[in-house]
Design an enzyme around this catalytic site. Sequence first.
Site, PDB file in Angstrom:
ATOM      1  N   ARG A 167      12.442  -7.473   3.067  1.00 43.74           N
ATOM      2  CA  ARG A 167      12.267  -6.038   2.880  1.00 43.74           C
ATOM      3  C   ARG A 167      13.408  -5.235   3.495  1.00 43.74           C
ATOM      4  NH1 ARG A 167       6.748  -2.702   4.145  1.00 43.74           N
ATOM      5  NH2 ARG A 167       7.382  -2.503   6.296  1.00 43.74           N
TER       6      ARG A 167
ATOM      7  N   ARG B 205      -5.746   3.182  11.790  1.00 44.07           N
ATOM      8  CA  ARG B 205      -5.449   1.796  12.115  1.00 44.07           C
ATOM      9  C   ARG B 205      -6.584   1.147  12.900  1.00 44.07           C
ATOM     10  NH1 ARG B 205       0.102  -0.231  12.457  1.00 44.07           N
ATOM     11  NH2 ARG B 205       1.533   1.454  11.951  1.00 44.07           N
TER      12      ARG B 205
ATOM     13  N   ARG C 252       3.156  -8.550  13.980  1.00 40.00           N
ATOM     14  CA  ARG C 252       2.571  -7.368  13.326  1.00 40.00           C
ATOM     15  C   ARG C 252       1.325  -7.751  12.547  1.00 40.00           C
ATOM     16  NH1 ARG C 252       6.967  -5.051   9.636  1.00 40.00           N
ATOM     17  NH2 ARG C 252       5.539  -3.326   9.299  1.00 40.00           N
TER      18      ARG C 252
ATOM     19  N   LYS D 258       0.811  -1.219   0.000  1.00 43.12           N
ATOM     20  CA  LYS D 258       0.000   0.000   0.000  1.00 43.12           C
ATOM     21  C   LYS D 258       0.843   1.268   0.000  1.00 43.12           C
ATOM     22  CE  LYS D 258      -0.948   0.159   5.015  1.00 43.12           C
ATOM     23  NZ  LYS D 258       0.325  -0.458   5.376  1.00 43.12           N
TER      24      LYS D 258
ATOM     25  N   ARG E 173      14.676  -2.859   8.861  1.00 47.81           N
ATOM     26  CA  ARG E 173      14.137  -2.248  10.062  1.00 47.81           C
ATOM     27  C   ARG E 173      13.914  -3.316  11.128  1.00 47.81           C
ATOM     28  NH1 ARG E 173       9.162   1.246   7.815  1.00 47.81           N
ATOM     29  NH2 ARG E 173       8.192  -0.741   8.282  1.00 47.81           N
TER      30      ARG E 173
END
Length: 227
Positions: A122, A88, A166, A13, A155
């Site tokens: 990622r 969220r 998550r 997104k 990260r």
Amino acid sequence: MRKIFLGPPGSGKGTAASRIAPKFNVPHISTGDLFRHNITEETQIGLEAKDYMKRGELVPDEIVIGMLKERIQEDDCQEGFILDGFPRTIPQAEQLAKLTDMDLVINMDVSDEIVIKRLSSRVTCENCGEIFNLVGLIPKNEGECDKCQGKLIRRPDDEPEVIQNRLNMYKEQTAPLINFYKNKNLVKDVTCTNINQTAEETVQSVLNAIENFTSEIKETLETPNNN
Ligand SMILES: [Zn+2]
């Protein structure tokens, strides 16, 4: 145009929002950028947010809403914006509704399997925040950001053991939002079932969804009332 891009981490997104926003001449507003800006500028609200992030906790609603409220009052938001990663939760969506009306919610519907595969490969630019991965979003030069030549790092929240956590948090907190916006007839689903789908293909599916939604709205408005 005021749009929300919803989806689990790794759904693409953010990438879609950053590439689509310029096509509509509106800014892409991610909570990540809001935080980075407020933390770099060491605003009061930024320092508060930093404490929560350091502990790996979600930043409370009033802090995020405060940042967003300031941001959407800026000149470049006059024609609208794309929100990425916000709201969220339903309480956040209710707060957002008090600030402004939204006209479309893009729901990026991506399986856990794909999300896990993307996130575990990622990397993020430590300078500008741009995201890359080794499935569909490969940087041109290894370890280097395409945009600013910054160094690409993993990260802490993309470490494999954190990813499932998550995802679970997303499902628990954010997924009910889809129903919240479905009840307002604002949702378009963009489903991805192909692990090898490129960022360009994802962007195109989102653009198609926006176009379909816009023409459906137009049809509804143009259909004569038979009463
Ligand atoms: Zn960069």
